[in-house]
Design an enzyme around this catalytic site. Structure first.
Site, mmCIF file in Angstrom:
data_model
loop_
_atom_site.group_PDB
_atom_site.id
_atom_site.type_symbol
_atom_site.label_atom_id
_atom_site.label_comp_id
_atom_site.label_asym_id
_atom_site.label_seq_id
_atom_site.Cartn_x
_atom_site.Cartn_y
_atom_site.Cartn_z
ATOM 1 N N HIS A 103 -0.901 0.336 14.611
ATOM 2 C CA HIS A 103 -1.254 1.558 13.916
ATOM 3 C C HIS A 103 -2.718 1.597 13.483
ATOM 4 O O HIS A 103 -3.124 2.483 12.702
ATOM 5 C CB HIS A 103 -0.336 1.744 12.680
ATOM 6 C CG HIS A 103 -0.589 0.727 11.596
ATOM 7 N ND1 HIS A 103 -0.982 1.104 10.335
ATOM 8 C CD2 HIS A 103 -0.574 -0.613 11.589
ATOM 9 C CE1 HIS A 103 -1.144 0.034 9.570
ATOM 10 N NE2 HIS A 103 -0.902 -1.020 10.322
ATOM 11 N N GLU B 264 -5.715 -5.987 10.198
ATOM 12 C CA GLU B 264 -5.388 -5.640 8.799
ATOM 13 C C GLU B 264 -5.223 -6.940 8.010
ATOM 14 O O GLU B 264 -4.787 -7.969 8.538
ATOM 15 C CB GLU B 264 -4.124 -4.762 8.725
ATOM 16 C CG GLU B 264 -3.973 -4.166 7.333
ATOM 17 C CD GLU B 264 -3.005 -2.979 7.234
ATOM 18 O OE1 GLU B 264 -2.340 -2.650 8.238
ATOM 19 O OE2 GLU B 264 -2.931 -2.400 6.137
ATOM 20 N N ASP C 268 -3.303 -8.332 5.942
ATOM 21 C CA ASP C 268 -2.092 -9.153 5.831
ATOM 22 C C ASP C 268 -1.969 -10.114 7.025
ATOM 23 O O ASP C 268 -1.155 -11.031 6.990
ATOM 24 C CB ASP C 268 -0.829 -8.290 5.685
ATOM 25 C CG ASP C 268 -0.734 -7.139 6.653
ATOM 26 O OD1 ASP C 268 -1.774 -6.658 7.130
ATOM 27 O OD2 ASP C 268 0.396 -6.709 6.954
ATOM 28 N N HIS D 86 -4.229 -8.049 15.336
ATOM 29 C CA HIS D 86 -4.375 -6.932 14.387
ATOM 30 C C HIS D 86 -5.211 -7.409 13.214
ATOM 31 O O HIS D 86 -4.934 -8.458 12.633
ATOM 32 C CB HIS D 86 -2.969 -6.504 13.930
ATOM 33 C CG HIS D 86 -2.936 -5.371 12.975
ATOM 34 N ND1 HIS D 86 -3.930 -4.429 12.864
ATOM 35 C CD2 HIS D 86 -1.985 -5.005 12.063
ATOM 36 C CE1 HIS D 86 -3.609 -3.548 11.928
ATOM 37 N NE2 HIS D 86 -2.437 -3.874 11.428
ATOM 38 N N ASP E 286 2.395 -5.413 14.333
ATOM 39 C CA ASP E 286 3.260 -4.626 13.437
ATOM 40 C C ASP E 286 4.426 -3.958 14.183
ATOM 41 O O ASP E 286 5.429 -3.580 13.558
ATOM 42 C CB ASP E 286 2.443 -3.538 12.725
ATOM 43 C CG ASP E 286 1.596 -4.080 11.583
ATOM 44 O OD1 ASP E 286 1.863 -5.196 11.106
ATOM 45 O OD2 ASP E 286 0.659 -3.382 11.166
ATOM 46 N N HIS F 73 5.886 -9.009 11.168
ATOM 47 C CA HIS F 73 6.669 -8.914 9.930
ATOM 48 C C HIS F 73 8.151 -8.979 10.269
ATOM 49 O O HIS F 73 8.598 -8.331 11.233
ATOM 50 C CB HIS F 73 6.444 -7.567 9.227
ATOM 51 C CG HIS F 73 5.059 -7.353 8.715
ATOM 52 N ND1 HIS F 73 4.520 -8.062 7.661
ATOM 53 C CD2 HIS F 73 4.083 -6.486 9.099
ATOM 54 C CE1 HIS F 73 3.286 -7.639 7.428
ATOM 55 N NE2 HIS F 73 2.998 -6.691 8.292
ATOM 56 N N TYR G 266 10.253 0.922 8.269
ATOM 57 C CA TYR G 266 8.923 0.498 8.713
ATOM 58 C C TYR G 266 8.323 1.541 9.657
ATOM 59 O O TYR G 266 7.160 1.934 9.535
ATOM 60 C CB TYR G 266 9.014 -0.870 9.419
ATOM 61 C CG TYR G 266 7.679 -1.534 9.529
ATOM 62 C CD1 TYR G 266 7.196 -2.345 8.512
ATOM 63 C CD2 TYR G 266 6.859 -1.302 10.624
ATOM 64 C CE1 TYR G 266 5.944 -2.915 8.589
ATOM 65 C CE2 TYR G 266 5.613 -1.860 10.709
ATOM 66 C CZ TYR G 266 5.150 -2.672 9.689
ATOM 67 O OH TYR G 266 3.905 -3.220 9.760
ATOM 68 N N HIS H 232 0.794 -1.234 0.000
ATOM 69 C CA HIS H 232 0.000 0.000 0.000
ATOM 70 C C HIS H 232 0.834 1.297 0.000
ATOM 71 O O HIS H 232 0.782 2.112 0.909
ATOM 72 C CB HIS H 232 -1.101 0.000 1.054
ATOM 73 C CG HIS H 232 -0.733 -0.272 2.474
ATOM 74 N ND1 HIS H 232 0.269 0.377 3.126
ATOM 75 C CD2 HIS H 232 -1.284 -1.112 3.377
ATOM 76 C CE1 HIS H 232 0.314 -0.042 4.361
ATOM 77 N NE2 HIS H 232 -0.598 -0.944 4.535
HETATM 78 FE FE1 FEO Z 1 -0.968 -3.206 9.803
HETATM 79 FE FE2 FEO Z 1 1.056 -5.748 8.931
HETATM 80 O O1 FEO Z 1 -0.566 -4.810 8.985
#
Ligand code: FEO
Length: 402
Positions: free
Chosen positions: A147, A84, A86, A82, A166, A227, A194, A28
Site C-alpha cells: 500500500h 514503512e 514497522d 516495504h 503487508d 503481519h 486488514y 495509526h
Molecule cells: Fe505498511 Fe506493516 O506496514
C-alpha cells in the site's frame, strides 16, 4: 529473555525471525484488539538473506531469534520489501551491526529508505528481476501502492514462498506461526479488517496484482506476510477473499452508523433498522459510542448501504461522525447507496453536512434526509421506517443487478 526467543523453521531454507507484539491496541488509527506481529524471515542457503526487519523496539527480539540459527553478522544480503517503519525501524542499526554485502529494495524503496533514515547504501531491484543468492534464486515483483509506492513481493523459488509484506497479512499476535493452527472465523475477520483499513483504497491494483500472480506460473506453496500468520494451506481461499474484497460487490446489508446525545437520533436509527429488516435486507446498527472507526470500515467492506445519523451540535455534525466519515472517505469504498438522518434543537445543519460527505464519496442517495426536532414523534419515526423500507428495496435491486 534472549534465550527464550527462537527462530521457527517454516520450510527447508526459511526461518521466521520476527517479533510478537501482544500489547499493541492502536496502529495509526486502526484498533488492533488482538495485537500484531512484525514478521522477518531468514533465508539460509550457501548465503544468508534477511527479508524485512521489525519495528525499532523489537530489534533485540529479532536478533535473538536470528542468533538461534546463525550469528547476525553472517547475514550476506538484506531485502526490504516495504519501508514503512514497522518493517524498517531498526534497519539502519541492523545494517551497522551486520555489515551485509548488499541491501536491496525496489527503486521507490531506495528513495523511501534514504528519505526516512538517510540510508544511501540501498541498491534498486527492477520489477520482475531475479537474483541468485548463493545456491538460491529470488525474484522480485513491484506491488506499487499496495500500500506504499515502494511495496514489493519477493519469491523464493526453491521453497515456493511468496514474501508478501503487508499483503495477505493481519494484525493478530499469536505463538502459532501458521494460519491453519488458528480459529478460521477469527482469521477471516482479521484479514478482512486488514484489507478494509489498509488496502481498500487500492482495490483496482489488488485486482491487477491477483491477475499477475495467477498468470505468473509461480508455484506458490506458502504466502509469508509481514503481519500475522503464514499461509501454507488454503492459499486459493485467501486469494479468493482478496478478489471478492477488491470487487466490493454490494450485499443486502445496510450499516446504520450514528451517534446520539439524548437518544433521539438513536430512536431514528432503530426505526430505520426496523424498516430495512422488514424490507428483507440486513441492518447493522453501529453506535459510535461503542464502535471504533476501523470496525466501521470493516463492516463496510461487504455492505451495500451506508446510512449515517448525527444530532446537530453547535451547528455541526457530532465529532464522532466527523472522525469516522473522514476516515471512511479516505478508504474510498465503492458501490454504496445511502441516506442521512438526525435530530436537532434549533439549527438542524447536520443533515446537509452528512449529505455533502456522502456525495463526495459518490454514494447514491436514497429517499430524503430526515430530521426530527428535539425528540422524534410518531410521524418522524414512521418516516424513518419508510426510509428503511426504501433502502431495503433499493439494495435488493442493486444486488440483483450486480
Ligand atoms: Fe505498511 Fe506493516 O506496514
Amino acid at each position: 529473555m534472549k534465550q527464550a526467543f527462537k527462530a521457527v523453521q517454516i520450510s527447508e531454507h526459511v526461518y521466521w525471525v520476527g517479533a510478537i507484539d501482544f500489547s499493541l491496541r492502536e496502529f495509526h488509527g486502526y484498533a488492533t484488539q488482538r495485537g500484531t506481529t512484525y514478521n522477518a524471515y531468514l533465508v539460509v542457503g550457501e548465503k544468508v538473506t534477511l527479508i524485512d526487519t521489525v519495528k525499532a523496539p523489537y530489534k533485540g527480539e529479532m536478533l535473538a531469534r536470528i542468533s538461534s540459527v546463525t550469528e547476525p553478522d553472517n547475514i550476506d544480503v538484506i531485502i526490504s520489501n516495504h519501508s514503512e517503519m514497522d518493517h524498517s525501524g531498526c534497519l539502519a542499526e541492523v545494517i551497522d551491526l551486520v555489515q551485509p554485502e548488499s541491501v536491496l529494495a525496489s527503486a521507490k524503496g531506495v528513495e523511501a529508505l534514504r528519505e526516512h533514515f538517510g540510508l544511501d547504501c540501498v541498491e534498486a531491484l527492477a520489477d520482475g528481476e531475479s537474483l541468485g543468492v548463493g545456491d538460491l534464486t529470488l525474484s522480485f515483483y513491484e506491488t506499487r501502492m499496495l500500500h506504499w509506492p515502494d511495496s514489493m513481493f519477493t519469491y523464493l523459488h526453491a521453497d515456493g514462498i511468496l514474501f508478501s509484506q503487508d499483503g495477505f497479512g493481519m494484525h493478530l499476535a499469536s505463538f502459532e506461526r501458521f494460519a491453519d493452527e488458528l480459529d478460521p472465523p477469527i482469521l477471516e475477520y482479521e484479514a478482512a479488517k486488514y484489507y478494509a483499513n489498509i488496502l481498500l483504497p487500492y482495490s483496482n491494483l489488488v485486482s491487477k496484482t491477483l491477475e499477475r500472480v495467477s498468470q505468473s506460473g509461480l508455484d506458490i506453496r506458502m504466502v509469508a506476510p509481514d503481519h500475522g500468520p503464514i499461509w501454507r494451506k488454503d492459499i486459493p481461499k485467501v486469494l479468493d477473499w482478496y478478489a471478492k474484497w477488491a470487487d466490493q460487490k454490494p450485499t443486502c446489508k445496510a450499516l446504520v452508523v450514528y451517534d446520539t446525545m439524548w437518544h433521539s437520533t438513536e430512536l431514528m436509527a432503530k426505526a430505520i433498522g426496523e424498516g430495512v429488516s422488514a424490507g428483507g435486507a440486513r441492518a447493522l446498527l453501529l453506535p459510535l459510542a461503542g464502535s471504533h472507526r476501523s470496525d466501521v470500515a470493516t463492516q463496510l467492506l461487504d455492505a451495500g448501504a451506508l446510512v449515517v445519523g448525527s444530532p446537530t451540535m453547535n451547528n455541526n455534525i457530532f465529532p464522532t461522525l466527523s472522525d469516522v466519515l473522514t476516515y471512511i472517505k479516505g478508504l474510498r469504498p465503492k458501490n454504496l447507496i445511502g441516506a442521512a438522518f438526525g435530530s436537532y434543537g434549533w439549527g438542524g445543519e447536520a443533515n446537509k453536512q452528512l449529505l455533502a460527505v456522502l456525495e463526495e464519496m459518490k454514494v447514491q442517495l436514497v429517499g430524503e434526509a430526515i430530521k426530527a426536532k428535539y425528540v422524534p414523534d410518531e410521524a418522524a419515526l414512521g418516516q424513518c421506517y419508510e426510509l428503511g423500507l426504501q433502502i431495503a428495496a433499493k439494495l435488493k435491486e442493486v444486488v440483483g443487478n450486480s
